[in-house]
Enzyme design. Sequence first.
Site, PDB file in Angstrom:
ATOM      1  N   GLY A 153       0.756  -1.092  -0.013  1.00 30.73           N
ATOM      2  CA  GLY A 153       0.101   0.000  -0.032  1.00 30.73           C
ATOM      3  C   GLY A 153       0.726   1.377  -0.140  1.00 30.73           C
ATOM      4  CB  CYS A 154       0.088   4.647  -1.138  1.00 29.35           C
ATOM      5  SG  CYS A 154      -1.465   5.093  -0.399  1.00 29.35           S
ATOM      6  CE1 TYR A 155      -1.708   7.975   4.451  1.00 27.44           C
ATOM      7  CE2 TYR A 155      -3.159   6.274   4.296  1.00 27.44           C
ATOM      8  CZ  TYR A 155      -3.149   7.783   4.343  1.00 27.44           C
ATOM      9  OH  TYR A 155      -3.726   8.807   4.477  1.00 27.44           O
ATOM     10  CB  THR A 157       5.317   2.500  -0.235  1.00 28.60           C
ATOM     11  OG1 THR A 157       4.819   0.952  -0.633  1.00 28.60           O
ATOM     12  CG2 THR A 157       6.490   2.969  -0.720  1.00 28.60           C
ATOM     13  CB  CYS A 158       5.008   7.173   2.366  1.00 27.56           C
ATOM     14  SG  CYS A 158       5.672   8.468   2.282  1.00 27.56           S
TER      15      CYS A 158
END
Lengths: 345, 345, 345, 345
Positions: A153-155, A157-158
């Site tokens: 997911g994006c959260y 990954t970041c």
Amino acid sequence: MKAAILGISGYTGMVLLRLLSEHPDVDEIIPVSSSKAGDKILSADPGIGKAVMEKTAASDGCMVDMAHAVKRKPDVVLAALPHLASAAFCDPFYGKSVVIDLSADLRIKDHGLFMKAYKTAPPRPEILEKAAYGLCEIYEKEIKSSDVIANPGCYPTCTLLPVLPLAEKGVIQGKIITNALSGISGAGKKATIGNLYVERTENTCAYLPGQTHRHFTEIKKEISSFDSSLELYFTPHLVPLKRGMHAASAVELKSGVSAEKIDAIFAEYYSDKPFIMLKGSALPETRDVWGSNRCDIGWQVQGNMLFLFSVIDNLVKGASGQAVQNMNIRFGLKESAGLKMYGEL
Amino acid sequence: MKAAILGISGYTGMVLLRLLSEHPDVDEIIPVSSSKAGDKILSADPGIGKAVMEKTAASDGCMVDMAHAVKRKPDVVLAALPHLASAAFCDPFYGKSVVIDLSADLRIKDHGLFMKAYKTAPPRPEILEKAAYGLCEIYEKEIKSSDVIANPGCYPTCTLLPVLPLAEKGVIQGKIITNALSGISGAGKKATIGNLYVERTENTCAYLPGQTHRHFTEIKKEISSFDSSLELYFTPHLVPLKRGMHAASAVELKSGVSAEKIDAIFAEYYSDKPFIMLKGSALPETRDVWGSNRCDIGWQVQGNMLFLFSVIDNLVKGASGQAVQNMNIRFGLKESAGLKMYGEL
Amino acid sequence: MKAAILGISGYTGMVLLRLLSEHPDVDEIIPVSSSKAGDKILSADPGIGKAVMEKTAASDGCMVDMAHAVKRKPDVVLAALPHLASAAFCDPFYGKSVVIDLSADLRIKDHGLFMKAYKTAPPRPEILEKAAYGLCEIYEKEIKSSDVIANPGCYPTCTLLPVLPLAEKGVIQGKIITNALSGISGAGKKATIGNLYVERTENTCAYLPGQTHRHFTEIKKEISSFDSSLELYFTPHLVPLKRGMHAASAVELKSGVSAEKIDAIFAEYYSDKPFIMLKGSALPETRDVWGSNRCDIGWQVQGNMLFLFSVIDNLVKGASGQAVQNMNIRFGLKESAGLKMYGEL
Amino acid sequence: MKAAILGISGYTGMVLLRLLSEHPDVDEIIPVSSSKAGDKILSADPGIGKAVMEKTAASDGCMVDMAHAVKRKPDVVLAALPHLASAAFCDPFYGKSVVIDLSADLRIKDHGLFMKAYKTAPPRPEILEKAAYGLCEIYEKEIKSSDVIANPGCYPTCTLLPVLPLAEKGVIQGKIITNALSGISGAGKKATIGNLYVERTENTCAYLPGQTHRHFTEIKKEISSFDSSLELYFTPHLVPLKRGMHAASAVELKSGVSAEKIDAIFAEYYSDKPFIMLKGSALPETRDVWGSNRCDIGWQVQGNMLFLFSVIDNLVKGASGQAVQNMNIRFGLKESAGLKMYGEL
């Protein structure tokens, strides 16, 4: 190479289509849309441009159904489908094509945790068991040898890219307090009041703070796999960006850990990674990575506290770009093929 | 009432002008601009509208210089001037008019702390000594009896309103980790590259994290005045809002402090305050208070962790609106006179 | 190929740098900045990414001065400099390198018209005389054989592409009423109050209407060169876009000209052009071409009135992308090399 | 005064609620929502603030159904309901309360034109017959004496205010070419893909150009009522504003009509109107009227061409604010009561 995209009308599908339309190693794109099979891609998505017409000549520039896609025998299948639908939808391809799933279906191997986050058992437990977690900079080896890749997911990954090396090296302790800011495209292309322009412009808010967001579970299990003593509190926010994600984490350093030590750890892990830009004490901006597959990381030490800052484009490194990066790694292509290194102005 | 506004071409001056132009108890506005004295207000600020023309009839709808302002003998002077210039600029009015200073010049009584934040000694130490800190909901009594009021900064207002009651009651401990998001008008009306539309739209970043931002000092001294054992780490961010501010704080509860206790403390302090909206576990959005003088506060307890969320309009409750509220309190007017209770859609 | 970019800190210079950093035929970039020679590009422009480091290895990733640039003997020079400074600044390169000038200095051959628009005589009349007007889809032949190319403005590019074929074919008459909407980056990277985020977000206005904008002259001379009987009224507007331009023109058809005739003319001129997307009666959106070098054109006939709609990315097809397209054409490269065909989501 | 609002969950209903919550002459608000009767207003609309609680004490701060509303015998009913539903929904109030209808149901008396625009016969022809067209600055006399007022659309209000005086005086001729730009709230609070933040930010387009938009009919019938020889072509655009509308019209002056004549006509019609700001040759910006009930008008003459520019807040002067202005006029209150004169910064 032949690549099938499942679900090309959502935002992540649209970005996959764009990236592959100009990817040097992809000759044929198989654009799957169950509901719009037979329609011209260019009518449904006027921004896509002429390059997609050449690469979809086999279907006359039209979207196709699953039966057609199976017949074309794609080398890789990129599934941009909703959570809890995606893994099962890919059934015809397991064992035949490499499957890269952008949904959460194959990300959390612990059934209890999956259940906690998604309120149901994982849909394809036997596939889940062997899926690699496609956080490219951390799991390159697993990705290379796996035929099923769960795109993060994006959260996660970041948030994870700056935290995992420190967790593995055992230099941080106690509570990680993360505040993450997400662009609105993270909510997907869904017609809801809450996603309207008028609701989201000139507006910002936090939601599902602490340990209540689904992605908390995904982030926590990764951190725990390196250091189970670390606690996490993760608070996502919506900010009026179309694309972009920013994570700020505060955590205590263990006694005796110097700022130089932190610098060295990041250099060791990331200095040769094409998409990681280490900024040291300079703070990254989401604009710097807009449209690119990069994650820029900055950090500052104040006393025994460490502040971590990371930015990605939620639709690229946080979704479709990382999926292409996974494809590149898995097929032995240049890791950056078809992916941009620069952030749009 | 006659009110002078010093510095009407900056954003806070422009908002003061708007609020006073429709304030029921202000009959005359004395609009001071050293550089534009003699020019029509309506030419310099086409949005201001006809109401200001009536209230500035004494200067024929024109901006005036300081000499003119002194002659008009204002009841109240609202100074919307730069830090380190403002307090000295107000010299002609001390002792004659009530002075409400929107700059930081009179906010920090401890000279060492002031020096730390602003790299110079406070400009008017004798005035500073007797100035009330104009955080209206906390210092109403001091405001009522003071002729000089230091209007708080936007970050301090938004961060402190949820924290101070808890600090005073002694229910929280250890580190407060605050992440605050600010609209771009917080940077003022200054022609810099960093404030350009193209630089700030579709972009977000943190800056001066932890204990490095000037407002850290202002926030910390207030918290310390209630509980000096609390630590603070404050990380501001820029988000693409014109107006609006959002603060998220995470802090540990002391052993045995229940969620109900927190609810009770907030109710005790704020349930009768016109501009505080207590939302309980619902999370506030900046849009809800856009253009209003409100501060909306939400909170959640998870285990021994407390998450606090507060929103204001940085130009209203975070600057000009609170200045009017201070004026209303000081002059015994209705506290909400001339101030909006609703957030613009 | 070696390409020099003059002025890499402005928005058009920054986009040139991005495009060339991933252009397959450019091996070396010579990044010229008089004021910042010796500084690292990546520090000045953190979004640019690692690819630029490889292509600027000759200057160790640093910006260089003009003397250095001349010594590197670039094949092509792309000048992203202010009007009235650019043509003279390029003096060392005329006759040695192909010069593509993004400023207005070489666009208007008629000295009287130039004087009218820019209040001074053209700075390099002898160069101006032989410069090709680099509107790629119209002047391909001239571009191929010229060593100096005047890259058109964004308003002219967007307005002219739909109008010129119709003017040449003589099917329209009387007054062309054009309303154009520009993204804010069209104003350049200049620190002015008028370009601030707070001034431009949630705001729109027209400016310099009718026949008063500088680009009116550039547009009018082109139209006149095909049909001098046509009148033009051109009203630009600022809208809160970072990038993007939209032109809407209304004009009368000559008697007997059918909608089918218009369709046929556009097909004849543009159906084989890689960057023109003909949409027929569908109306284009600026988002469809964001980041791409495309111009999408739609049109509708109602009675004897024709409505034309065209969109570009003002920084790409309206500036830096068209400059690269000119370079590609001039050097016999693939016309779309290094340029995107898709619009960012 | 008692005022009922029908449909308080849409954007125009929400703005009505805000305006009336602080209107000095309205003591009781009757907030009607068929689907949410019994729910707290403050839960459904957290931005509304405490003032609405006082004015809705009769329903305990809750929304009510129609039966309740009828029982409260409102003096005025403001209907913020969908086209083709509104007029019929108001049946219980005709003859008892003054009805101000914000929908299009009562705006077009000619059945053929209504049918053309809305594809059905007008829903309440007998009410339509006697309804005043509530364009306040033009039809004040009719508004004062009518018990049913059809509040104009936003595009008609913005386009007509500059055009009608010129049409009545007979100084313009031929084709009026209007390009109008609308903020996204003009589309209402409807969950559609096309209204999503991600679709509308960084995007602009025209739609339904020339003579195809519904509001074309409403605008044309008004112009024709003053000068039936004038033609109109009206092209609306969507621009990324939350609120705001900008109209630019180009039209030929009749022979011998001077710029001074135009100035004089505008002064004659509008100099004493509280909400019209005449700017002469200065061009208005939408920001100047954001949140206010103003319409600012600028104009320029070039040769025999006249360019007209006007701006409103589409939700205020273009909808809810003008409805309150109509109420003020009809009930003999101060015309500006409860309405702002200034534009939010």
